[in-house]
Structure formats: C-alpha cells, structure tokens
Motif scaffolding. Structure first.
Motif, PDB file in Angstrom:
ATOM      1  N   GLU A 108       0.823  -1.211   0.000  1.00  0.00           N
ATOM      2  CA  GLU A 108       0.000   0.000   0.000  1.00  0.00           C
ATOM      3  C   GLU A 108       0.854   1.256   0.000  1.00  0.00           C
ATOM      4  OE1 GLU A 108      -3.222   2.157   3.015  1.00  0.00           O
ATOM      5  OE2 GLU A 108      -3.089  -0.027   2.982  1.00  0.00           O
ATOM      6  N   PRO A 112       2.037   3.044  -4.603  1.00  0.00           N
ATOM      7  CA  PRO A 112       1.807   4.423  -5.050  1.00  0.00           C
ATOM      8  C   PRO A 112       3.096   5.197  -5.317  1.00  0.00           C
ATOM      9  CG  PRO A 112       0.382   3.888  -3.189  1.00  0.00           C
ATOM     10  CD  PRO A 112       1.374   2.785  -3.309  1.00  0.00           C
ATOM     11  N   SER A 219     -10.517   8.823   6.688  1.00  0.00           N
ATOM     12  CA  SER A 219      -9.550   7.829   6.252  1.00  0.00           C
ATOM     13  C   SER A 219      -8.397   8.549   5.560  1.00  0.00           C
ATOM     14  CB  SER A 219     -10.203   6.838   5.280  1.00  0.00           C
ATOM     15  OG  SER A 219      -9.245   5.959   4.746  1.00  0.00           O
ATOM     16  N   HIS A 221      -6.336   7.741   3.304  1.00  0.00           N
ATOM     17  CA  HIS A 221      -6.274   7.571   1.854  1.00  0.00           C
ATOM     18  C   HIS A 221      -7.642   7.731   1.201  1.00  0.00           C
ATOM     19  CE1 HIS A 221      -6.961   3.549   3.646  1.00  0.00           C
ATOM     20  NE2 HIS A 221      -7.803   3.403   2.645  1.00  0.00           N
ATOM     21  N   THR A 226      -9.052  13.724   1.511  1.00  0.00           N
ATOM     22  CA  THR A 226      -7.994  14.294   0.674  1.00  0.00           C
ATOM     23  C   THR A 226      -8.467  15.559  -0.035  1.00  0.00           C
ATOM     24  OG1 THR A 226      -7.039  12.100   0.302  1.00  0.00           O
ATOM     25  CG2 THR A 226      -6.429  13.841  -1.247  1.00  0.00           C
ATOM     26  N   GLY A 240       0.764  13.452   1.301  1.00  0.00           N
ATOM     27  CA  GLY A 240       1.453  12.180   1.127  1.00  0.00           C
ATOM     28  C   GLY A 240       2.058  11.680   2.427  1.00  0.00           C
ATOM     29  N   ARG A 243      -0.678  10.227   4.566  1.00  0.00           N
ATOM     30  CA  ARG A 243      -1.041   8.860   4.159  1.00  0.00           C
ATOM     31  C   ARG A 243       0.014   7.859   4.612  1.00  0.00           C
ATOM     32  NH1 ARG A 243      -3.630   8.954  -1.930  1.00  0.00           N
ATOM     33  NH2 ARG A 243      -5.475  10.204  -1.452  1.00  0.00           N
ATOM     34  N   ALA A 247      -0.269   4.520   7.209  1.00  0.00           N
ATOM     35  CA  ALA A 247       0.201   3.153   6.958  1.00  0.00           C
ATOM     36  C   ALA A 247       1.155   2.690   8.053  1.00  0.00           C
ATOM     37  CB  ALA A 247       0.880   3.084   5.595  1.00  0.00           C
ATOM     38  N   CYS A 348      -4.432   9.313  12.450  1.00  0.00           N
ATOM     39  CA  CYS A 348      -3.371   8.314  12.302  1.00  0.00           C
ATOM     40  C   CYS A 348      -3.352   7.356  13.481  1.00  0.00           C
ATOM     41  CB  CYS A 348      -2.022   9.005  12.144  1.00  0.00           C
ATOM     42  SG  CYS A 348      -1.807   9.869  10.573  1.00  0.00           S
TER      43      CYS A 348
END
Length: 410
Positions: A108, A112, A219, A221, A226, A240, A243, A247, A348
C-alpha cells in the motif's frame, strides 16, 4: 465460489483483474485513436461522444477489477490460509495472518510511490505512464498465480472441500416417518445473504460492526478527506506524509495486536486449532473490543480537535474583518494549522485500533465461519463495506461545501 475448485476460483479472480486492466488500456488507446486517427469528431458522433463511451468502458473495467480482487482476496485470506494451517498450532495461523497484513501495508505504501515515479518519468506523456502501470499490474498476476499453484499442488487439503455430514440412508420401519434432509446443506441454501444471516457464532453482528467502520470520511487515503485537505491548501507533500503516517500506524497496530495475542498464550493455544478454539475465540473477541474501543476514542478526539479548530478559525476571521491589517490565524504553526495537525494525528492513531481490529476479525472469521460458506460470508462482508463507503460518497454529494465537512466528521 464455495463449490468451485479452489484454484479455479483464484484463477477466475486473477483473470478478471488482468482482463480489466487490459480493457482499460484498450479504452485509453481508442481515446488516442479518436483524436489522431480516423475515428475523430463527425456529424454522426459529435465532440465528447467517444470520450463518454470510453469513460463508461473504464468504469465497467473498474467494476470487473474490484469483483475479481474481492474473489481472489476472499479465497486466499479466508479459505486457503485456514485450510493450509488446519490442525497446526494456533500461533502459526496468527503468525501467517500478521505476515500477510504487513505485506498488504508494505504494498500500500510502495505501490503508489512506484507509480508516482513512473508518472514523473513520463510527465510529458500521461497515456504512456498509464499503459506502463497497467502492464506491470498484468505481469504481476503471473508470479501470483504461479506461487499459489505451487502451494495448491503441495497441499492436498486444498484439493477437496468439506461437505455436510450425511446420515446413512436406511429404510424406515413400519410406522416410522421418512427422514428429512438437513436444511443447512449447501445444496439447499443458495443465497449468500441467507447463509450469512443464519450463520451461528454471532457472524452477522461481527460483520456489521466491521462494515460500520467504513462509514467514515476520516480515512487518510480516502478521497473525501484528501479533497478537503486540498481545499484547505495543505500541500501534496504533507498529504502524502499523512497517508504514509497512516500506513505506519497500521504496522504499529498489527505489531501491538501480535504482542498482546502472544502475551495471552495459554497452554491449549499451542495445540491444534480444533482443540484450542474454546480459548482462542473468547480471547480474540476481547482483544477486538479493546482495539475498536481505542479507535473510537481517537476518532472522537479527532472530531473534537476539528470542531475546536473550526470555531477558532471563525473567531479569527471575525477579528480580522474588523482590523485594518489582518494577521495570520493564531493556530498556524510553521505553515501548517495546529488544529489540522492535531486532527490528522488523531486520525493516524485511530489506524492502530483499526488495523489491530481488522487482524483480529480475520482470525476470528477463519475460526467461526463454516468452511462450506467462507466465500459467501466474505462476499456479504465486502458488499456491506462497499455500501458503507457509498454512504460516505452520497453524504458528500448532499453536503458538498467544505464548510459542511464538519457534519461528516461528527
């Protein structure tokens, strides 16, 4: 899929994904041909007609790819894994689930980034970049299917499915009623929703609780959050990083779940799964409750931070409107609004609870779902999660203005 040969079901899922990538690539090539070739604008097909048709083709390809991805994912995670580790130590099943979840998170993050490099390298030709990425996706299915075929040949347990235990047929004696076939036989129950609703061990409630987590705009992502951050002039680099932090929090959540899971290991847990289920299942339910509770606390904190930020923002705007020389808002720190930073940090942190709960849910479903109905139960779960996401998009259509995003947060 519950009645198919296991490898056949996997090949169908991978084939649908590869075919969808090829179909989308063909649509892109046809779009180029409509401008550069003999299929351009004409009286019969005015400007924009071909683009609309090809857009529909791309949407259809996306739907096919999603269906294939769901079929392959359900087959591997919820059917192949518990079959391969059937009769093994319970800790082995937990270990392989943790490894697969970490692999998902790594891809994930890495995928990208790799796609971004391709787009940057082909900045002058976006169509070429799209075709290269699509080709890489199609090629990736070759080792995937090859490795799983090797596993399928190596594990005999994957070659057959458990069936309902059938009683020996016998001729009833005089006065005895004829035996009635079992209602739970997979040959009698066809509808996946009915299978899901009638399944014991609290599966419907467990699935609904998981699907409800997808009804959120918070969320890292997600397209809704966004879009809001871009409207608030948050730089793409920070988005970025946001995101990526989500993760990383997921990896931490998986690690925390694994440590707690091993820390509560009892002697029966080292035995076969069919012996240890009475110990493992209650433990998994308790751990899942803790992780989803932590996620809820973080989401509530994020909503409070967002609400306070909006109130302070409004007060600053009122103050600036009455001043000759407006000043920057007090909550701006190093170019990033403090409120947004706290809001993003809480989101997060919530991923720790989400990914821990997701890992515990996967293992719990592997244990409680009847092998004959694993694909049916998994398909219903994915449908409910997609329905929850659709609700978020519908809310964004009803409340499109950025000032109304606070209602989605709450």
């Amino acid at each position: 899929a519950d009645r198919w040969n296991r490898f056949k079901g996997l090949c169908v899922g991978a084939g649908m994904q590869a075919g969808a990538c090829c179909l989308a690539s063909l649509a892109l090539l046809l779009k180029k041909a409509t401008h550069d070739g003999p299929f351009g604008v004409s009286e019969r097909h005015p400007e924009g007609f071909h683009e609309m048709v090809l857009l529909v083709v791309v949407i259809v390809a996306g739907c096919i790819e999603a269906l294939g991805a769901n079929l392959a994912s359900i087959s591997v995670k919820k059917d192949w894994v518990p079959c391969v580790f059937e009769g093994a130590a319970a800790t082995d099943l937990a270990r392989v689930n943790t490894t697969m979840s970490n692999i998902d998170l790594v891809t994930e993050v890495v995928a990208p980034i790799a796609a971004g490099f391709v787009l940057q390298f082909c900045a002058t030709d976006g169509e070429l970049a799209f075709l290269l990425i699509a080709a890489a996706n199609v090629i990736s299915f070759v080792p995937e299917v090859g490795l799983l075929y090797w596993l399928y040949c190596d594990c005999e347990r994957l070659h057959y499915r458990s069936e309902a235990v059938e009683e020996e047929e016998k001729v009833p004696e005089a006065g005895e009623p004829m035996p009635v076939p079992a209602a739970a036989s997979p040959k009698k129950v066809e509808n996946a929703w009915m299978i899901w609703m009638r399944h014991p061990s609290g599966l419907p409630l467990l699935t609904l609780s998981y699907a409800a987590l997808f009804f959120t705009a918070l969320s890292p992502h997600g397209v809704v959050l966004t879009a809001y951050l871009m409207v608030e002039d948050v730089s793409p680099a920070l988005i970025g990083a946001f995101r990526g932090a989500g993760a990383i929090a997921g990896v931490i959540g998986i690690a925390c779940f694994t440590m707690l899971r091993r820390g509560k290991a009892d002697p029966p847990e080292e035995g076969p799964l069919d012996v240890a289920e009475n110990t493992i299942i209650p433990e998994l339910r308790r751990l899942n409750l803790r992780f989803v509770g932590f996620q809820c606390l973080c989401v509530v904190a994020a909503a409070c931070a967002f609400t306070v930020m909006k109130h302070e923002d409004e007060d600053e705007r009122i103050q600036n409107s009455t001043m000759t020389h407006p000043v920057a808002p007090g909550w701006v720190m190093s170019g990033v609004p403090t409120g947004i930073a706290l809001f993003a940090a809480c989101i997060c942190l919530s991923r720790i609870g989400l990914y821990g709960f997701d890992l515990g849910l996967l293992e719990l479903e592997q244990l409680i779902v009847d092998e004959r109905f694993r694909s049916a139960a998994g398909s219903v779960e994915n449908a409910l999660c997609a329905l929850a996401e659709l609700g978020v998009y519908a809310m964004s259509i009803v409340l499109p203005h950025p000032s109304q995003f606070i209602f989605q947060v709450r």
